[in-house]
Design a protein around this motif. Structure first.
Motif, short mmCIF file in Angstrom:
data_model
loop_
_atom_site.label_atom_id
_atom_site.label_comp_id
_atom_site.label_asym_id
_atom_site.label_seq_id
_atom_site.Cartn_x
_atom_site.Cartn_y
_atom_site.Cartn_z
N SER A 79 0.85 -1.20 0.00
CA SER A 79 0.00 0.00 0.00
C SER A 79 0.88 1.24 0.00
O SER A 79 1.75 1.38 0.85
N VAL A 80 0.64 2.13 -0.94
CA VAL A 80 1.38 3.39 -1.01
C VAL A 80 0.67 4.43 -0.16
O VAL A 80 1.29 5.12 0.65
N GLU A 81 -0.64 4.52 -0.33
CA GLU A 81 -1.42 5.51 0.41
C GLU A 81 -2.89 5.19 0.23
O GLU A 81 -3.28 4.50 -0.69
N GLY D 105 11.69 8.33 -2.12
CA GLY D 105 12.06 6.94 -2.37
C GLY D 105 12.66 6.83 -3.77
O GLY D 105 12.82 7.82 -4.47
N LYS D 106 12.96 5.61 -4.17
CA LYS D 106 13.57 5.42 -5.49
C LYS D 106 12.56 5.71 -6.59
O LYS D 106 12.88 6.33 -7.59
N THR D 107 11.32 5.27 -6.39
CA THR D 107 10.30 5.46 -7.42
C THR D 107 9.31 6.54 -7.03
O THR D 107 8.87 7.32 -7.86
N LEU D 108 8.92 6.56 -5.75
CA LEU D 108 7.88 7.48 -5.30
C LEU D 108 8.43 8.54 -4.36
O LEU D 108 9.27 8.25 -3.50
N ILE D 109 7.96 9.76 -4.55
CA ILE D 109 8.38 10.89 -3.73
C ILE D 109 7.13 11.49 -3.10
O ILE D 109 6.16 11.78 -3.81
N VAL D 110 7.10 11.61 -1.78
CA VAL D 110 5.95 12.18 -1.08
C VAL D 110 6.27 13.63 -0.71
O VAL D 110 7.32 13.90 -0.11
N CYS D 111 5.38 14.53 -1.10
CA CYS D 111 5.57 15.95 -0.82
C CYS D 111 4.38 16.51 -0.05
O CYS D 111 3.26 16.04 -0.20
N ALA D 112 4.65 17.53 0.75
CA ALA D 112 3.60 18.28 1.43
C ALA D 112 3.71 19.73 0.99
O ALA D 112 4.81 20.23 0.76
#
Lengths: 140, 140, 140, 140
Positions: A79-81, D105-112
Motif C-alpha cells: 500500500s502506497v497511500e 524513495g527510489k520510485t515514489l516521492i511524497v511531498c507536502a
C-alpha cells in the motif's frame, strides 16, 4: 481454486492482524475481494463503535488483495497511500469491506473499497476508501 | 492535570481498541498528542511489518485527541476522513503517532500526524496522516 | 427546469474560472452532475497534457454541484477537502467530470467523481476524486 | 544557477496552464519550491474566492517541482495522487504554494505543500496538500 485465489488466501493466512480482528476473506473474482469480521468489544472506540483503525484494516487489506489478484506473477503488493471517508458510525453485528480494482497500471494499481455494517439483516455503508497500491517484483 | 488532558485521558481509557493495540497516550500540550504501542506479533501483516490498520488506528486517535484538546467544552469529536501515506515498512520495537492541530474551525478541525518506528534507539518516519475532524455538541 | 437545476446553473454562471476553462455543465438528475470542456493549449502542463489543476477544477465543481442539488433550500455548499488519483495522462479533444453523491448527511455531503478524456469518439478515465462538501445556511 | 534549478525553470516555462494562472516559480533550495500568482477575476468561483482548481494547480506544480529537484538525472516526474484540505476562503491579492519533499524513495516521492493568501501584507493559510509523485526515466 484458481491461482490468484490461492495467492490471496496464502498471504491472508500470514496476516496476524487479520486474526486479531477475527477476519475472513472471500475472493469474488479477479480484482474483487471481500473481507469481513464479526463485532467484538476489543475493537471499539470510546462510543462503542468499531474503531476506524479496524475498519481501515479490512479496507486496506481488501484493496491490497484485489490488487494482488491482478498483479503479474512473482509480484507482491504494497500500500502506497489511501484516503478513507467515515460515512456513519460503525455499529452492527458484522462488518465487511468490498474492494475492486479501478485501474491497474504496470507499477501502480488504484483500488476503491466500501465498508458496510450489518445489523438485523440490513447493510449500511459506513466508510469508503480510495487507495494506491504498488506492485513489486519478489526479491530472491 | 489540566481539564483538556483529563478529557483526553478519560476518553482514551474507554477505547478498547487502544488496549488491543497495547497503546498509551501522552498529551504534550493543547493541540498536540502522542500515542504509542510496543511491537506485538498480533498486529503484523504478511511480511511481519505492523499492519497499516494498526498504524492508522493510532494516527487517527492521535488526531482525534489533538482535536478534542482544542474543541469547546461539551463537545465530542468525530473523524470525518483521513488520508495516510505509508512511507516505509513499519518495522521496529515501538511505534508512535504524533498529531497536531493544523487549523481549528468552529465545526471542522484539520490535524496532521506522523507515525514513527523506533529501533535500536533510532526513529524513522513510517507514515503520515492528514485528517478532518468534526466537533459535535454533546447530546443530552 | 427544476429548482435544483436552476440553482446549479445560476451558480455555475457566476464561476469565472469555469469560463476560463471553457467549461459547460449538465445536470443529469438530482445528485448527479457533469462538467466538460474542450481541449485548449492554455490548460496544458509541460508534456502538453491538460494540467491536474484544470481537471481538478471540473471534478471539484461537479462534486460541489452534485452536493448542491441535494442540499436543503437556503443552503450553499463549500468544498472541505478532496483526494484525486490521476490515472492516465489527460490527452484528448474533450474532458468531462461526472460526479455523484455518495452520502448526504445533514452537514457533510460525500461525493465521488470520475474524469474522462474523449479522443476519436472513445472515452478513457483519467482521474477520480473522493470529496467532502459542507452545506451551510445562507447568511443574510 | 544550479542544475536542479535549471530543470525546474525550463519545465515551468513549458506549462501553459501556469501562464494562464499568471504564476511564477521560485526554487528556495533542493526539495523546496514556491509558486505564486496575483489575484485575477478569471480564476474565481461563485463567491469571488479563487477556485480550488487554481489553488490545486499551484499546489500540485509546487509538489511536482520539489520532487523534480531531488529526482535522479534523466528522470521526469508525474503526479500519482494528492489530497487537498481547503482551510479558509482563498481571498487576497496574491496566492502562493510552498512545497517540500517529505520522503524521497527510489520510485515514489511524497511531498507536502501549504497554500497562502496574502492580503494587506498579512499571510493566511488557505489550503494544504499531501501528494505522491512518481519519478520516471526519460524515454528516448
Amino acid at each position: 481454486m484458481q491461482q490468484f485465489e490461492e495467492r490471496v488466501r496464502e498471504s491472508f493466512r500470514r496476516q496476524a492482524f487479520m486474526a486479531t480482528l477475527g477476519a475472513d476473506v472471500a475472493i469474488e473474482k479477479k480484482g474483487q475481494v471481500e473481507i469481513r469480521f464479526p463485532f467484538h468489544r476489543s475493537l471499539t472506540q470510546q462510543n462503542d463503535f468499531v474503531h476506524a483503525g479496524a475498519i481501515t484494516g479490512i479496507l486496506d487489506s481488501a484493496c491490497g488483495y484485489a490488487a494482488l489478484s491482478v498483479a503479474p506473477d512473482n509480484h507482491d503488493v504494497l500500500s502506497v497511500e489511501f484516503k478513507v471517508n467515515l460515512l456513519a458510525p460503525a455499529v452492527g453485528d458484522e462488518f465487511c469491506a468490498r474492494a475492486q480494482v479501478k485501474r491497474a497500471g504496470k507499477t501502480l494499481i488504484v483500488c476503491a473499497a466500501d465498508a458496510y455494517a450489518r445489523k438485523n439483516g440490513q447493510e449500511k455503508m459506513v466508510a469508503t476508501m480510495l487507495a494506491t497500491i504498488m506492485a513489486l517484483k519478489h526479491r530472491g
